[in-house]
Design an enzyme around this catalytic site. Structure first.
Site, PDB file in Angstrom:
ATOM      1  N   HIS A  13       2.375  66.281   6.791  1.00  0.00           N
ATOM      2  CA  HIS A  13       3.444  64.989   7.254  1.00  0.00           C
ATOM      3  C   HIS A  13       2.286  63.813   6.515  1.00  0.00           C
ATOM      4  O   HIS A  13       2.843  62.070   6.893  1.00  0.00           O
ATOM      5  CB  HIS A  13       3.327  65.199   8.325  1.00  0.00           C
ATOM      6  CG  HIS A  13       2.668  65.514   9.186  1.00  0.00           C
ATOM      7  ND1 HIS A  13       2.594  66.587   9.632  1.00  0.00           N
ATOM      8  CD2 HIS A  13       1.271  65.047   9.933  1.00  0.00           C
ATOM      9  CE1 HIS A  13       1.464  66.455  10.864  1.00  0.00           C
ATOM     10  NE2 HIS A  13       1.057  65.504  10.948  1.00  0.00           N
ATOM     11  N   HIS A  43      -4.909  56.984   8.829  1.00  0.00           N
ATOM     12  CA  HIS A  43      -3.911  57.513   8.058  1.00  0.00           C
ATOM     13  C   HIS A  43      -2.768  56.585   7.295  1.00  0.00           C
ATOM     14  O   HIS A  43      -2.953  56.069   8.147  1.00  0.00           O
ATOM     15  CB  HIS A  43      -3.298  58.956   8.561  1.00  0.00           C
ATOM     16  CG  HIS A  43      -2.684  58.906   9.936  1.00  0.00           C
ATOM     17  ND1 HIS A  43      -3.502  58.751  11.474  1.00  0.00           N
ATOM     18  CD2 HIS A  43      -1.309  58.175  10.246  1.00  0.00           C
ATOM     19  CE1 HIS A  43      -2.487  58.233  12.647  1.00  0.00           C
ATOM     20  NE2 HIS A  43      -1.424  57.860  11.471  1.00  0.00           N
ATOM     21  N   HIS A  70       1.110  55.428   6.590  1.00  0.00           N
ATOM     22  CA  HIS A  70       2.850  55.865   6.732  1.00  0.00           C
ATOM     23  C   HIS A  70       3.325  55.107   5.336  1.00  0.00           C
ATOM     24  O   HIS A  70       3.108  54.045   5.531  1.00  0.00           O
ATOM     25  CB  HIS A  70       3.468  55.778   8.111  1.00  0.00           C
ATOM     26  CG  HIS A  70       2.747  56.582   9.095  1.00  0.00           C
ATOM     27  ND1 HIS A  70       3.171  57.899   9.768  1.00  0.00           N
ATOM     28  CD2 HIS A  70       1.947  56.230  10.453  1.00  0.00           C
ATOM     29  CE1 HIS A  70       2.085  58.096  10.949  1.00  0.00           C
ATOM     30  NE2 HIS A  70       1.808  57.070  10.383  1.00  0.00           N
ATOM     31  N   GLU A 118       6.848  51.488   9.778  1.00  0.00           N
ATOM     32  CA  GLU A 118       6.647  52.053  10.962  1.00  0.00           C
ATOM     33  C   GLU A 118       7.007  50.464  12.449  1.00  0.00           C
ATOM     34  O   GLU A 118       8.145  50.751  12.922  1.00  0.00           O
ATOM     35  CB  GLU A 118       5.238  52.883  11.744  1.00  0.00           C
ATOM     36  CG  GLU A 118       5.734  53.941  11.056  1.00  0.00           C
ATOM     37  CD  GLU A 118       4.962  55.018  12.049  1.00  0.00           C
ATOM     38  OE1 GLU A 118       4.124  55.451  12.514  1.00  0.00           O
ATOM     39  OE2 GLU A 118       5.949  56.021  12.075  1.00  0.00           O
ATOM     40  N   HIS A 161      -2.887  53.150   9.913  1.00  0.00           N
ATOM     41  CA  HIS A 161      -3.418  53.561  11.480  1.00  0.00           C
ATOM     42  C   HIS A 161      -4.792  54.244  11.149  1.00  0.00           C
ATOM     43  O   HIS A 161      -5.398  55.807  10.963  1.00  0.00           O
ATOM     44  CB  HIS A 161      -2.500  54.546  12.150  1.00  0.00           C
ATOM     45  CG  HIS A 161      -1.063  54.095  12.349  1.00  0.00           C
ATOM     46  ND1 HIS A 161      -0.241  55.079  11.921  1.00  0.00           N
ATOM     47  CD2 HIS A 161      -0.755  52.721  12.265  1.00  0.00           C
ATOM     48  CE1 HIS A 161       1.140  54.108  12.872  1.00  0.00           C
ATOM     49  NE2 HIS A 161       0.657  53.649  12.546  1.00  0.00           N
ATOM     50  N   THR A 199       3.399  58.532  17.130  1.00  0.00           N
ATOM     51  CA  THR A 199       4.481  57.862  16.196  1.00  0.00           C
ATOM     52  C   THR A 199       5.052  59.691  15.302  1.00  0.00           C
ATOM     53  O   THR A 199       5.804  59.332  14.947  1.00  0.00           O
ATOM     54  CB  THR A 199       4.580  56.895  15.320  1.00  0.00           C
ATOM     55  OG1 THR A 199       3.335  57.333  14.426  1.00  0.00           O
ATOM     56  CG2 THR A 199       3.641  55.790  16.012  1.00  0.00           C
TER      57      THR A 199
HETATM   58  C1  LIG Z   1      -2.327  65.276  18.937  1.00  0.00           C
HETATM   59  C2  LIG Z   1      -3.697  65.864  18.374  1.00  0.00           C
HETATM   60  C3  LIG Z   1      -4.871  66.765  18.471  1.00  0.00           C
HETATM   61 CL1  LIG Z   1      -5.386  66.744  20.509  1.00  0.00          CL
HETATM   62  C4  LIG Z   1      -5.962  66.492  17.587  1.00  0.00           C
HETATM   63  N1  LIG Z   1      -6.739  67.839  17.868  1.00  0.00           N
HETATM   64  O1  LIG Z   1      -7.800  67.593  16.983  1.00  0.00           O
HETATM   65  O2  LIG Z   1      -7.143  67.408  18.781  1.00  0.00           O
HETATM   66  N2  LIG Z   1      -5.468  66.591  16.764  1.00  0.00           N
HETATM   67  N3  LIG Z   1      -3.510  65.718  17.128  1.00  0.00           N
HETATM   68  C5  LIG Z   1      -2.545  65.467  15.632  1.00  0.00           C
HETATM   69  C6  LIG Z   1      -3.024  64.473  16.114  1.00  0.00           C
HETATM   70  O3  LIG Z   1      -4.111  63.372  15.617  1.00  0.00           O
HETATM   71  N4  LIG Z   1      -2.137  63.103  15.744  1.00  0.00           N
HETATM   72  C7  LIG Z   1      -1.753  61.964  15.922  1.00  0.00           C
HETATM   73  C8  LIG Z   1      -0.489  61.503  15.396  1.00  0.00           C
HETATM   74  C9  LIG Z   1       0.505  60.286  15.184  1.00  0.00           C
HETATM   75  C10 LIG Z   1      -0.854  59.396  15.038  1.00  0.00           C
HETATM   76  S1  LIG Z   1      -0.571  57.775  14.845  1.00  0.00           S
HETATM   77  N5  LIG Z   1       0.604  57.549  13.988  1.00  0.00           N
HETATM   78  O4  LIG Z   1      -1.931  57.225  14.325  1.00  0.00           O
HETATM   79  O5  LIG Z   1       0.782  57.552  16.373  1.00  0.00           O
HETATM   80  C11 LIG Z   1      -1.872  59.567  15.657  1.00  0.00           C
HETATM   81  C12 LIG Z   1      -2.609  60.992  15.475  1.00  0.00           C
HETATM   82 ZN   LIG Z   2       0.148  56.949  12.271  1.00  0.00          ZN
END
Ligand SMILES: Cc1c(Cl)c([N+](=O)[O-])nn1CC(=O)Nc1ccc(S(N)(=O)=O)cc1
Ligand SMILES: [Zn+2]
Length: 289
Positions: A62, A92, A94, A104, A147, A227
């Site tokens: 994603h 990362h 978007h 976003e 981000h 998000t």
């Molecule tokens: C939730 C989580 C955990 Cl806990 C771990 N982990 O490895 O421990 N990995 N993830 C996945 C993650 O990071 N998601 C994430 C989603 C949105 C954003 S955003 N767009 O910047 O809001 C930043 C990150």
């Molecule tokens: Zn993000």
């Protein structure tokens, strides 16, 4: 339901699996600059990254992210609205499909919906000194956002733990605006061919994400969430006001990533942004020097 960005599993469905999607501090939001309240106690933000922290670039189906070694305080963000030291975890992106904007966060309702420069122009009402209003057209401009994700290493012992706390994460958002090709972003877009399928990863070292920050670090800040599912309400958002540039060829490379694994019927990751969410009474603080 495996969540994604299509009609059948996109943002309007996420609440079916992640009820917090209707929570009180969801992100992104539309930043209404006139309603933002200046807070003199807020200081400049200070990113301090070590290029040797960069480890790997991956396609998680994603988005594409560069992951950093967060076993110690080697690459950190301090200052601004943050109490304490937040450790860099990953960056990362978007983006939107060719005819919609993927930034976003929006500023004054403008999702930076510009297509190519000059194609789509934003109208701006200007009230002149003697009270007449005239329309000036400016080309507005971000099709994408970067981000930069950090976690509160002063108070918590891991990203997983911090991600469940109200002050656990700090994400800096940088708008990408269609314009000149960005030589720093080229380091990332040149590697995307090696990770086209979901689940693929490649070595990515010697990279300091400060090279993707604009000259001015003026920002808006507010309390929000991830998000992307699990949409955890643990993010102090720091949205930079000044965009950086990206050219449409570089943006097209992001859209060539697949949201499917090797051997599966290919589906392109054409857009991966969540639309703005209700503010629910939250305050947004601008910080401009
Ligand atoms: C939730 C989580 C955990 Cl806990 C771990 N982990 O490895 O421990 N990995 N993830 C996945 C993650 O990071 N998601 C994430 C989603 C949105 C954003 S955003 N767009 O910047 O809001 C930043 C990150
Ligand atoms: Zn993000």
């Amino acid at each position: 339901l495996h969540w994604g960005y299509d009609e059948h599993n996109g943002p309007s469905h996420w609440k079916e699996v992640f009820p917090v999607a209707n929570g009180d501090r969801q992100s992104p939001i539309d930043i209404k600059t006139t309603e933002a309240k200046y807070d003199p106690s807020l200081r400049p933000i200070s990113p301090n990254y070590d290029p040797t922290s960069a480890k790997v670039i991956l396609n998680n189906g994603h988005s594409t992210s560069v992951e950093f070694d967060d076993a110690e305080n080697k690459s950190v963000l301090i200052g601004g609205p943050l109490a304490g030291t937040y450790r860099l975890r990953q960056i990362h992106f978007h983006w939107g499909s060719s005819d919609d904007a993927g930034s976003e966060h929006a500023v004054d309702g403008m999702k930076y919906a510009a297509e190519e420069p000059g194609e789509m122009e934003c109208k701006e009402l200007i009230v002149t000194s003697h009270g007449e209003t005239k329309v000036s057209s400016t080309s507005c401009g971000a099709q994408e956002v970067l981000h930069v994700v950090h976690w509160n290493a002063d108070r918590y012992s891991s990203f997983v733990e911090a991600a469940r706390q109200p002050d656990g994460l700090a994400v800096m958002a940088v708008f990408l605006k269609i314009g000149e090709c960005n030589p720093q972003l080229k380091k990332i877009t040149d590697r995307l061919d090696a990770i086209r399928a979901k689940g693929k990863r490649a070595l990515f070292t010697n990279f300091d994400p400060s090279c993707l920050l604009p000259r001015s670090l003026d920002y808006w800040t507010y309390f929000g969430s991830l998000t992307v599912p699990p949409l955890l309400e643990s993010v102090v958002w720091i949205v930079l006001r000044e965009p950086i540039s990206v050219c449409s060829e570089q943006l097209a490379k992001f859209r060539s990533l697949l949201c499917t694994g090797e051997g599966e019927a290919a589906c392109y990751l054409l857009r991966n942004y969540r639309p703005p969410q209700p503010l629910k009474g939250r305050e947004i603080n601008p910080v401009v020097w």
